[in-house]
Design an enzyme around this catalytic site. Structure first.
Site, mmCIF file in Angstrom:
data_model
loop_
_atom_site.group_PDB
_atom_site.id
_atom_site.type_symbol
_atom_site.label_atom_id
_atom_site.label_comp_id
_atom_site.label_asym_id
_atom_site.label_seq_id
_atom_site.Cartn_x
_atom_site.Cartn_y
_atom_site.Cartn_z
ATOM 1 C CE LYS A 278 -3.310 2.642 2.838
ATOM 2 N NZ LYS A 278 -4.204 2.659 4.014
ATOM 3 C CG ASP A 283 -5.586 7.916 4.517
ATOM 4 O OD1 ASP A 283 -6.477 8.577 3.927
ATOM 5 O OD2 ASP A 283 -5.818 6.864 5.161
ATOM 6 C CE LYS A 290 -6.731 8.609 7.871
ATOM 7 N NZ LYS A 290 -7.477 7.530 8.563
ATOM 8 C CG ASP A 301 -1.922 5.252 4.854
ATOM 9 O OD1 ASP A 301 -1.776 4.196 5.500
ATOM 10 O OD2 ASP A 301 -2.991 5.583 4.319
ATOM 11 C CG ASP A 360 -10.081 7.482 6.387
ATOM 12 O OD1 ASP A 360 -8.981 7.449 5.779
ATOM 13 O OD2 ASP A 360 -10.189 7.660 7.613
ATOM 14 C CD GLU A 362 -6.697 5.263 2.234
ATOM 15 O OE1 GLU A 362 -7.717 5.340 2.945
ATOM 16 O OE2 GLU A 362 -5.568 5.039 2.708
ATOM 17 N NE ARG A 364 -11.148 -1.185 3.409
ATOM 18 C CZ ARG A 364 -11.779 -1.401 4.553
ATOM 19 N NH1 ARG A 364 -12.923 -2.060 4.577
ATOM 20 N NH2 ARG A 364 -11.252 -0.991 5.692
#
Ligand code: BES
Ligand code: MN
Ligand code: ZN
Length: 511
Positions: A278, A283, A290, A301, A360, A362, A364
């Site tokens: 990933k 993020d 967030k 991230d 959020d 994101e 996956r």
């Protein structure tokens, strides 16, 4: 960071000249162990006196430093405790060496000499002990000063470690262990650097540039798919996440082909092992924004992607006889005028549709396309690594990586690698029953699983994109970032997961 010279030689430890000689002791043992006993005789019982007086008990991580006043060629002796013998593990040695290296630097010294520590520990080898020693000593010296103009040139870095072997066969084991340990430490520190750099520097483009540099290593080729190519392929989920950002997304592919292995099915012509990381360079949560608190940590991230990069570089430098492909879907997750919104439906590379109920979630989405791409490579195994869910942090805290997958043998091998690396992974169930939580009224699935089992539903979502290939998912959310300094782990980005991946591949190369 200055590189550390690791020397291995046979000899008598008490006649070695150095700034510091490092010896260990187990808590509750009456006598000193081999090398310590020898040095103690040369020091006329100074070490025994410390035990007798109770000043030094050998508790895990305890140290005492004393000057030798010319009784032996080494200027100082550093005793380190390994705790109770029955509780000692490979990571005890790694941690002890982290503590030792810090203590040596505190004393103003830049080198030390040491025997192999931990020979009494069950289920280990001289090779693994030496590897762990080198990892601990080097990783504990990590610092990130790239943006500090207020610091002078830091000269307290270790420059040399000398390991004294008890015999020729131990020396050979230590040499190979040291080689691997250096590679693992170097890879981990590379990841820490990438994660420490802020997101205005470590953009998807910068990650692509780092990958291209790795493309200069032996046996590695790198291809970066730009937005156009990704559109053509049909990675609608990855592109959906990228829509909110002004930074161009990059889909990065690294391929390493080592020499043909001894074991058939390992080397250049064989089916690849595919690693998917990933790579969200920041993020924000997107439109499902967030909260502000700790949001700066979301610059890390991209840890999974960085770990894949570092692993590929390390296996190339170690010349492992393997065929490995790394995939990094790299983008920011930003709330912009063109960003995806809750309720939007995305067409993934696999042909499955996803309703985005929370922007959020994101990770996956980009991994769905990364994993579908992996299946096109007809891999013998797929491992993805991701800072995927806050639920992982809630369930497992700071000390375990979440592990889920569809193949018993692969799961066990990955878990064993984590145990060896001191980066332990703990399995969670990947039961189909949980899919109920991922059902959508309008698409094939939705990207959140509601309350309960958040780490599981995220992994179950991913499982829909790996076909029937053996696959393991590693959730490194929370292990990727340490709230406090530990023996060989700094505060902030840890790089945890890197040495697990490397150890897994070292083991595969020998399987
Ligand atoms: N990158 C985060 C997960 C994360 C959280 C990593 C904390 C490290 C520390 C991920 O993209 C995320 O936001 N996950 C959401 C998913 C939820 C909306 C279903 C989460 O876990 O809150
Ligand atoms: Mn997120
Ligand atoms: Zn994320």
């Amino acid at each position: 960071m200055a590189s550390v010279d690791v020397q291995v030689k046979q000899g008598r430890i008490e006649s070695e000249a150095d700034e510091v000689l490092v010896l260990h002791h187990y808590e509750g043992e009456a006598g000193l162990h081999d090398e310590a006993a020898t040095v103690d005789r040369a020091l006329e019982g100074l070490l025994r006196d410390l035990l007798k007086s109770g000043e030094f008990e050998g508790k895990n991580g305890q140290t005492v430093l004393l000057h030798t006043h010319g009784k032996i060629p080494a200027k100082r002796v550093l005793l380190v405790g390994l705790g109770k013998k029955k509780d000692a593990k490979l990571d005890t040695v790694r941690q002890a060496m982290g503590t030792v290296a810090k203590r040596v630097r505190q004393a103003g010294a830049r080198s030390f000499t040491t025997p192999l520590h931990g020979r009494a520990i069950a289920d280990t080898t001289g090779l693994l002990l030496a590897q762990a020693m080198v990892e601990g000593a080097i990783l504990s010296g990590y610092h990130f000063n790239a943006y500090r103009s207020d610091l002078g040139k830091d000269s307290k870095d270790l420059t040399r470690i000398r390991i004294i072997a008890a015999g020729a066969s131990e020396a050979a084991q230590i040499r190979e262990g040291a080689r691997r340990g250096l590679a693992g430490a170097e890879a981990t520190m590379f990841v820490r650097d990438l994660c420490n750099h802020p997101s205005n520097v470590m953009t998807p483009s910068r990650i692509a540039a780092e990958a291209k540099r790795i493309g200069k290593e032996r046996g590695v080729t790198v291809k970066v798919l730009e937005q156009r190519a990704v559109e053509k392929l049909g990675m609608g989920a990855f592109l959906g996440v990228a829509r909110g950002s002004h930074e161009p997304p990059k889909f990065i592919i690294l391929e390493y082909r080592g020499a043909a292995g001894r074991a058939s099915g390992n080397g250049r012509g064989s089916k690849p092992i595919v690693l998917v990381g990933k790579t969200i360079t920041f993020d924000t949560g997107g439109i499902s924004l967030k909260p502000a608190e700790n949001m700066e940590q979301m610059k890390a991230d991209m840890t999974g992607g960085a770990e894949v990069l570092a692993t590929i570089r390390a296996i190339s430098r170690l010349k492992l006889p393997l065929h490995v492909i790394g995939l990094l879907p790299a983008t920011e997750n930003m709330p912009g005028g063109r960003a995806i919104k809750p309720g939007d439906i995305l067409m993934t590379l696999s042909g499955k549709t996803v309703e985005v109920q929370n922007t959020d979630a994101e990770g996956r989405l980009i991994l769905a396309d990364g994993l579908a791409y992996a299946t096109r490579l007809k891999p013998k195994a797929i491992i993805d690594i991701a800072t995927l869910t806050g639920a992982c942090a809630v369930a497992l805290g700071q000390f375990a990586i979440g592990l889920l997958g569809n193949d018993e043998s692969l799961k066990r091998r990955v878990q064993q690698a984590g145990l060896t690396a001191g980066e332990r992974a703990w399995e969670m169930p990947l039961w189909e029953e949980y899919f109920e939580q991922l059902k959508s009224d309008v698409a094939d699935m939705r990207n959140i699983g509601g309350r309960g089992g958040g780490m599981i539903t995220a992994a179950l979502f991913l499982s829909k994109f790996v076909g029937n290939y053996p696959w393991v998912h590693l959730d490194i959310a929370s292990t990727d970032w340490s709230e406090r300094e530990r023996a060989y782990i700094p505060k902030g980005p840890t790089g945890i997961g890197t040495r697990l991946l490397l150890q897994y591949l070292l083991n595969e190369a020998e399987r």
